[in-house]
Every structure is written in structure tokens, then in C-alpha cells.
Design a protein around this motif. Structure first.
Motif, PDB file in Angstrom:
ATOM      1  N   UNK A  13       6.020 -23.905 -12.556  1.00 56.71           N
ATOM      2  CA  UNK A  13       4.803 -23.330 -11.908  1.00 56.71           C
ATOM      3  C   UNK A  13       4.476 -22.118 -12.585  1.00 56.71           C
ATOM      4  N   UNK A  14       5.545 -21.528 -13.638  1.00 58.67           N
ATOM      5  CA  UNK A  14       5.461 -20.162 -13.996  1.00 58.67           C
ATOM      6  C   UNK A  14       4.390 -20.184 -15.068  1.00 58.67           C
ATOM      7  N   UNK A  15       3.366 -19.451 -14.897  1.00 53.50           N
ATOM      8  CA  UNK A  15       2.342 -18.940 -15.805  1.00 53.50           C
ATOM      9  C   UNK A  15       2.837 -17.820 -16.914  1.00 53.50           C
ATOM     10  N   UNK A  16       3.445 -18.538 -17.749  1.00 55.90           N
ATOM     11  CA  UNK A  16       4.159 -17.682 -18.984  1.00 55.90           C
ATOM     12  C   UNK A  16       3.582 -18.420 -20.118  1.00 55.90           C
ATOM     13  N   UNK A  17       3.922 -17.897 -21.454  1.00 55.37           N
ATOM     14  CA  UNK A  17       3.845 -18.174 -22.696  1.00 55.37           C
ATOM     15  C   UNK A  17       4.988 -19.413 -22.925  1.00 55.37           C
ATOM     16  N   UNK A  18       6.004 -19.064 -22.535  1.00 54.79           N
ATOM     17  CA  UNK A  18       7.053 -20.084 -23.004  1.00 54.79           C
ATOM     18  C   UNK A  18       7.999 -20.412 -21.609  1.00 54.79           C
ATOM     19  N   UNK A  39       8.509 -34.224 -15.824  1.00 58.05           N
ATOM     20  CA  UNK A  39       7.876 -34.772 -14.792  1.00 58.05           C
ATOM     21  C   UNK A  39       6.536 -34.217 -14.637  1.00 58.05           C
ATOM     22  N   UNK A  40       6.530 -32.693 -14.311  1.00 60.78           N
ATOM     23  CA  UNK A  40       5.423 -31.915 -14.252  1.00 60.78           C
ATOM     24  C   UNK A  40       4.562 -31.710 -15.565  1.00 60.78           C
ATOM     25  N   UNK A  41       5.227 -31.691 -16.604  1.00 56.72           N
ATOM     26  CA  UNK A  41       4.443 -31.462 -18.162  1.00 56.72           C
ATOM     27  C   UNK A  41       3.907 -32.730 -18.387  1.00 56.72           C
ATOM     28  N   UNK A  42       4.227 -33.751 -17.859  1.00 60.10           N
ATOM     29  CA  UNK A  42       3.696 -35.039 -18.392  1.00 60.10           C
ATOM     30  C   UNK A  42       4.227 -35.697 -19.842  1.00 60.10           C
ATOM     31  N   UNK A  43       3.518 -36.797 -20.061  1.00 58.75           N
ATOM     32  CA  UNK A  43       4.068 -37.592 -21.305  1.00 58.75           C
ATOM     33  C   UNK A  43       3.904 -36.825 -22.620  1.00 58.75           C
ATOM     34  N   UNK A  44       3.202 -35.532 -22.704  1.00 55.27           N
ATOM     35  CA  UNK A  44       3.027 -34.817 -24.025  1.00 55.27           C
ATOM     36  C   UNK A  44       4.346 -34.139 -24.460  1.00 55.27           C
ATOM     37  N   UNK A  70       5.040 -28.763 -27.210  1.00 57.05           N
ATOM     38  CA  UNK A  70       4.040 -28.364 -26.320  1.00 57.05           C
ATOM     39  C   UNK A  70       4.681 -28.317 -25.033  1.00 57.05           C
ATOM     40  N   UNK A  71       3.662 -27.691 -23.927  1.00 60.08           N
ATOM     41  CA  UNK A  71       4.037 -27.362 -22.494  1.00 60.08           C
ATOM     42  C   UNK A  71       3.074 -28.630 -21.961  1.00 60.08           C
ATOM     43  N   UNK A  72       2.465 -29.488 -22.630  1.00 57.72           N
ATOM     44  CA  UNK A  72       1.992 -30.523 -21.662  1.00 57.72           C
ATOM     45  C   UNK A  72       1.043 -29.962 -20.576  1.00 57.72           C
ATOM     46  N   UNK A  73       1.077 -30.460 -19.329  1.00 58.72           N
ATOM     47  CA  UNK A  73       0.268 -29.966 -18.118  1.00 58.72           C
ATOM     48  C   UNK A  73       0.822 -28.890 -17.469  1.00 58.72           C
ATOM     49  N   UNK A  74       1.971 -28.264 -18.085  1.00 53.97           N
ATOM     50  CA  UNK A  74       2.663 -27.051 -17.475  1.00 53.97           C
ATOM     51  C   UNK A  74       1.604 -25.781 -17.502  1.00 53.97           C
ATOM     52  N   UNK A  76       2.270 -23.226 -18.930  1.00 55.84           N
ATOM     53  CA  UNK A  76       2.440 -22.486 -19.921  1.00 55.84           C
ATOM     54  C   UNK A  76       2.032 -23.147 -21.645  1.00 55.84           C
ATOM     55  N   UNK A  77       2.228 -22.236 -22.384  1.00 52.54           N
ATOM     56  CA  UNK A  77       1.776 -22.779 -23.769  1.00 52.54           C
ATOM     57  C   UNK A  77       2.677 -23.559 -24.457  1.00 52.54           C
ATOM     58  N   UNK A  78       4.061 -23.306 -24.327  1.00 50.64           N
ATOM     59  CA  UNK A  78       4.909 -24.092 -24.723  1.00 50.64           C
ATOM     60  C   UNK A  78       6.295 -24.193 -23.951  1.00 50.64           C
ATOM     61  N   UNK A  79       7.088 -25.103 -24.534  1.00 47.76           N
ATOM     62  CA  UNK A  79       8.496 -25.411 -23.835  1.00 47.76           C
ATOM     63  C   UNK A  79       9.561 -25.185 -24.903  1.00 47.76           C
ATOM     64  N   UNK A  80      10.186 -24.437 -24.642  1.00 48.46           N
ATOM     65  CA  UNK A  80      11.446 -24.209 -25.512  1.00 48.46           C
ATOM     66  C   UNK A  80      12.773 -25.008 -25.074  1.00 48.46           C
ATOM     67  N   UNK A  81      13.086 -26.023 -25.676  1.00 47.15           N
ATOM     68  CA  UNK A  81      14.278 -26.590 -25.039  1.00 47.15           C
ATOM     69  C   UNK A  81      15.521 -26.155 -25.704  1.00 47.15           C
ATOM     70  N   UNK A  82      16.703 -25.938 -24.818  1.00 52.33           N
ATOM     71  CA  UNK A  82      17.696 -25.360 -25.297  1.00 52.33           C
ATOM     72  C   UNK A  82      18.740 -26.134 -24.630  1.00 52.33           C
ATOM     73  N   UNK A  83      20.077 -26.613 -25.217  1.00 47.87           N
ATOM     74  CA  UNK A  83      21.255 -27.335 -24.746  1.00 47.87           C
ATOM     75  C   UNK A  83      22.327 -26.338 -24.379  1.00 47.87           C
ATOM     76  N   UNK A  84      22.640 -26.186 -23.126  1.00 44.66           N
ATOM     77  CA  UNK A  84      23.826 -25.451 -22.854  1.00 44.66           C
ATOM     78  C   UNK A  84      25.133 -26.125 -22.695  1.00 44.66           C
TER      79      UNK A  84
END
Length: 178
Positions: A13-18, A39-44, A70-74, A76-84
Motif C-alpha cells: 500500500x506504499x505510495x513510493x517510486x520503488x 497478488x496485489x500488483x497483479x499479472x503484469x 513494473x509495479x503493476x497495480x501497486x 508504486x512505479x516499479x518493483x525491485x526484486x531482491x533475493x535474501x
């Protein structure tokens, strides 16, 4: 200089760029934060991750690295994926370095995107078993020390009061040392 803020809430729910996603190596969704973002960002988001897997990331994303979609329906503008990394006490030094790399790499990718605001989860502190207090210390230190000239706010979005209070306590301890 990047301002670090702590909030208790839902990262989707965060309104941020990333929004940073605590992904798994497959990039194709999972549980916890990863599942919630997909789930929240959707299929994109999944479609973009599949494109990454069909190209340069055919074997998946390595631990400690980061990549944007892309961030889809979030909101935000983008999702940055990282693997911990998964927590293993007998490999602490190497894995702690990989956890710090998740934050540095996520910020590096965010800067490349021109992001001004980034929301982080507590990477590896869920099912990957990293002790929360130590995860907070690594995360807050890595972000504070990272060179992210365009990022004005690094927001840690913590799920639940216990996580928020732990990060707040660690942040105060680190501030007293400096």
C-alpha cells in the motif's frame, strides 16, 4: 542524503517510486512479501518476471542481487526484486554480506531508475529465518552507508508491532553509536 523512515504497515500500500520485493530466486512469486506483492500488483509483475527469466535471468536471480520490473497495480512505479539469504549461523559472515548486498543493490537499481522514494521490507527476516534484530542492524547500516544520491527517502515498512519496535530500537542504538 537519504532520510530513513520506519512505518508499521503493508508494503503493498506504499505510495513510493520503488517497492522492494523479498523475492525468491525463481522470480515467479512465493509466500510472504513476495506473494503479497504479486497478488496485489497483479499479472503484469509476473509477466515481467517471466520475461526476465526468458532472457538474462534464465537461471533466476542470484542471492544478494536486484532487478526491476513494473509495479503493476501497486501504488508504486516499479518493483525491485531482491533475493535474501537463508540464515545459517555457521555461514554468518558470508550470508550477512549477502543480506547487506540486497539493500545496496536495491538502492543501486532504484538510483538507475531515478527513484526518489524506496520502500523496503525486512528482507530474510520471515521464512528465511534471519533473527529480526540482526536483520534490522544489517538493513539500517547498509542503507545508511549506501550511496543513493537521488533517493530522498528509504522507508522500512514493517509488518506488525514487534517488527516495528525492533527496528525502532536498533535504529536508536545505531544513532547512539554514531
Amino acid at each position: 542524503m537519504t532520510q530513513i523512515t520506519l512505518v508499521e504497515g503493508d508494503i503493498t500500500e506504499q505510495q513510493v517510486d520503488v517497492v522492494v520485493n523479498a523475492a525468491n530466486t525463481s522470480l515467479l512469486g512465493g509466500g510472504g512479501v513476495d506473494g503479497a506483492i504479486h497478488r496485489k500488483g497483479g499479472p503484469d509483475i509476473l509477466a515481467a518476471c517471466r520475461e526476465l527469466r526468458a532472457g538474462h535471468y534464465g537461471k533466476g536471480l542470484s542471492v544478494g542481487r536486484a532487478v526491476a520490473t513494473t509495479a503493476g497495480r501497486l501504488p508504486a512505479r516499479w518493483v525491485v526484486h531482491t533475493v535474501g539469504p537463508v540464515y545459517l549461523a555457521e555461514e554468518y559472515e558470508e550470508r550477512a554480506g549477502l543480506l547487506a548486498s540486497c539493500y545496496r543493490e536495491s538502492l543501486r537499481v532504484s538510483v538507475e531508475l531515478g527513484a526518489r522514494s524506496v520502500a523496503f521490507p525486512a528482507i530474510s527476516a520471515g521464512v528465511y529465518g534471519w533473527p529480526l534484530e540482526d536483520a534490522a542492524r544489517i538493513a539500517l547500516t547498509a542503507v545508511a552507508e549506501a550511496a543513493a544520491p537521488t533517493v530522498e527517502e528509504a522507508r522500512f515498512v514493517l509488518f506488525g508491532d514487534a517488527a516495528y519496535e525492533t527496528y525502532l530500537r536498533v535504529e536508536r542504538e545505531l544513532a547512539q553509536r554514531n
